[in-house]
Design a protein around this motif. Structure first.
Motif, mmCIF file in Angstrom:
data_model
loop_
_atom_site.group_PDB
_atom_site.id
_atom_site.type_symbol
_atom_site.label_atom_id
_atom_site.label_comp_id
_atom_site.label_asym_id
_atom_site.label_seq_id
_atom_site.Cartn_x
_atom_site.Cartn_y
_atom_site.Cartn_z
ATOM 1 N N UNK A 1 0.851 -1.172 0.000
ATOM 2 C CA UNK A 1 0.000 0.000 0.000
ATOM 3 C C UNK A 1 0.894 1.231 0.000
ATOM 4 N N UNK A 2 0.423 2.292 -0.589
ATOM 5 C CA UNK A 2 1.229 3.519 -0.637
ATOM 6 C C UNK A 2 1.152 4.263 0.698
ATOM 7 N N UNK A 3 1.976 5.294 0.817
ATOM 8 C CA UNK A 3 2.105 6.014 2.090
ATOM 9 C C UNK A 3 0.783 6.619 2.547
ATOM 10 N N UNK A 4 0.029 7.174 1.634
ATOM 11 C CA UNK A 4 -1.223 7.819 2.039
ATOM 12 C C UNK A 4 -2.289 6.802 2.413
ATOM 13 N N UNK A 5 -2.304 5.652 1.751
ATOM 14 C CA UNK A 5 -3.251 4.607 2.151
ATOM 15 C C UNK A 5 -2.879 4.082 3.541
ATOM 16 N N UNK A 6 -1.579 3.942 3.798
ATOM 17 C CA UNK A 6 -1.131 3.506 5.121
ATOM 18 C C UNK A 6 -1.534 4.529 6.177
ATOM 19 N N UNK A 7 -1.409 5.816 5.854
ATOM 20 C CA UNK A 7 -1.804 6.865 6.798
ATOM 21 C C UNK A 7 -3.296 6.778 7.097
ATOM 22 N N UNK A 8 -4.105 6.560 6.078
ATOM 23 C CA UNK A 8 -5.552 6.458 6.283
ATOM 24 C C UNK A 8 -5.889 5.252 7.148
ATOM 25 N N UNK A 9 -5.245 4.140 6.919
ATOM 26 C CA UNK A 9 -5.508 2.944 7.740
ATOM 27 C C UNK A 9 -5.064 3.161 9.184
ATOM 28 N N UNK A 10 -3.941 3.836 9.360
ATOM 29 C CA UNK A 10 -3.473 4.137 10.713
ATOM 30 C C UNK A 10 -4.494 5.006 11.432
ATOM 31 N N UNK A 11 -5.004 6.014 10.748
ATOM 32 C CA UNK A 11 -6.016 6.890 11.321
ATOM 33 C C UNK A 11 -7.248 6.084 11.742
ATOM 34 N N UNK A 12 -7.733 5.216 10.873
ATOM 35 C CA UNK A 12 -8.909 4.411 11.192
ATOM 36 C C UNK A 12 -8.658 3.481 12.376
ATOM 37 N N UNK A 13 -7.478 2.847 12.417
ATOM 38 C CA UNK A 13 -7.147 1.950 13.533
ATOM 39 C C UNK A 13 -7.078 2.707 14.850
ATOM 40 N N UNK A 14 -6.450 3.873 14.852
ATOM 41 C CA UNK A 14 -6.327 4.649 16.084
ATOM 42 C C UNK A 14 -7.690 5.124 16.578
ATOM 43 N N UNK A 15 -8.541 5.544 15.670
ATOM 44 C CA UNK A 15 -9.882 5.974 16.075
ATOM 45 C C UNK A 15 -10.672 4.814 16.661
ATOM 46 N N UNK A 16 -10.562 3.648 16.061
ATOM 47 C CA UNK A 16 -11.267 2.477 16.576
ATOM 48 C C UNK A 16 -10.691 2.063 17.932
ATOM 49 N N UNK A 17 -9.377 2.059 18.059
ATOM 50 C CA UNK A 17 -8.746 1.672 19.320
ATOM 51 C C UNK A 17 -9.114 2.631 20.446
ATOM 52 N N UNK A 18 -9.299 3.907 20.111
ATOM 53 C CA UNK A 18 -9.658 4.867 21.159
ATOM 54 C C UNK A 18 -11.045 4.599 21.724
ATOM 55 N N UNK A 19 -11.866 3.868 20.977
ATOM 56 C CA UNK A 19 -13.213 3.535 21.453
ATOM 57 C C UNK A 19 -13.315 2.097 21.950
ATOM 58 N N UNK A 20 -12.230 1.321 21.810
ATOM 59 C CA UNK A 20 -12.254 -0.091 22.161
ATOM 60 C C UNK A 20 -11.072 -0.379 23.072
ATOM 61 N N UNK A 21 -11.336 -0.461 24.376
ATOM 62 C CA UNK A 21 -10.261 -0.599 25.354
ATOM 63 C C UNK A 21 -9.353 -1.797 25.097
ATOM 64 N N UNK A 22 -9.921 -2.920 24.705
ATOM 65 C CA UNK A 22 -9.086 -4.103 24.488
ATOM 66 C C UNK A 22 -8.135 -3.902 23.312
ATOM 67 N N UNK A 23 -8.582 -3.221 22.265
ATOM 68 C CA UNK A 23 -7.696 -2.930 21.136
ATOM 69 C C UNK A 23 -6.602 -1.959 21.548
ATOM 70 N N UNK A 24 -6.954 -0.965 22.334
ATOM 71 C CA UNK A 24 -5.969 0.011 22.787
ATOM 72 C C UNK A 24 -4.921 -0.671 23.670
ATOM 73 N N UNK A 25 -5.357 -1.537 24.568
ATOM 74 C CA UNK A 25 -4.434 -2.260 25.435
ATOM 75 C C UNK A 25 -3.513 -3.167 24.618
ATOM 76 N N UNK A 26 -4.080 -3.837 23.631
ATOM 77 C CA UNK A 26 -3.271 -4.704 22.767
ATOM 78 C C UNK A 26 -2.223 -3.868 22.032
ATOM 79 N N UNK A 27 -2.621 -2.704 21.535
ATOM 80 C CA UNK A 27 -1.688 -1.832 20.831
ATOM 81 C C UNK A 27 -0.560 -1.356 21.730
ATOM 82 N N UNK A 28 -0.887 -1.014 22.967
ATOM 83 C CA UNK A 28 0.147 -0.577 23.912
ATOM 84 C C UNK A 28 1.098 -1.723 24.257
#
Length: 109
Positions: free
Chosen positions: A1-28
């Motif tokens: 994936x190109x840099x901008x697609x990766x940025x968009x996916x990162x944004x979506x993952x971070x927004x989802x993790x901020x609303x899902x404690x288990x995902x946020x904990x896994x990421x940390x």
């Protein structure tokens, strides 16, 4: 994936993790494991001054904290979610580290 697609996916993952404690904990936890592995590689490959006294680990911890602050600000901004903008925010957060280490706080009246 190109840099901008990766940025968009990162944004979506971070927004989802901020609303899902288990995902946020896994990421940390993943971040912690990754930084420990990176630190072990650096310590194995380079003769660092003060190895064993914690300075290298503290430097990694500060870099990771700066990245998290940059990422949080990047996710919260209304537009401009590019890889370049995230890199700019990370450089700015790293530039704040010396001042953060020497900041003094006074008690409120």
């Amino acid at each position: 994936m190109d840099a901008e697609e990766r940025a968009e996916r990162t944004l979506q993952r971070r927004r989802l993790a901020s609303r899902t404690l288990s995902m946020d904990a896994h990421g940390l936890a993943f971040c912690d494991r990754t930084s420990r592995t990176a630190l072990a590689v650096v310590e194995r490959r380079f003769a660092l001054p003060g190895t064993g006294d914690g300075r290298a680990h503290l430097a990694f911890d500060m870099l990771i904290a700066a990245f998290h602050r940059a990422l949080d600000g990047w996710v919260a901004q209304p537009a401009g979610h590019t890889r370049t903008d995230l890199a700019h925010r990370l450089r700015a957060a790293c530039a704040e580290l010396p001042g953060a280490l020497t900041a003094k706080a006074e008690a409120r009246a």
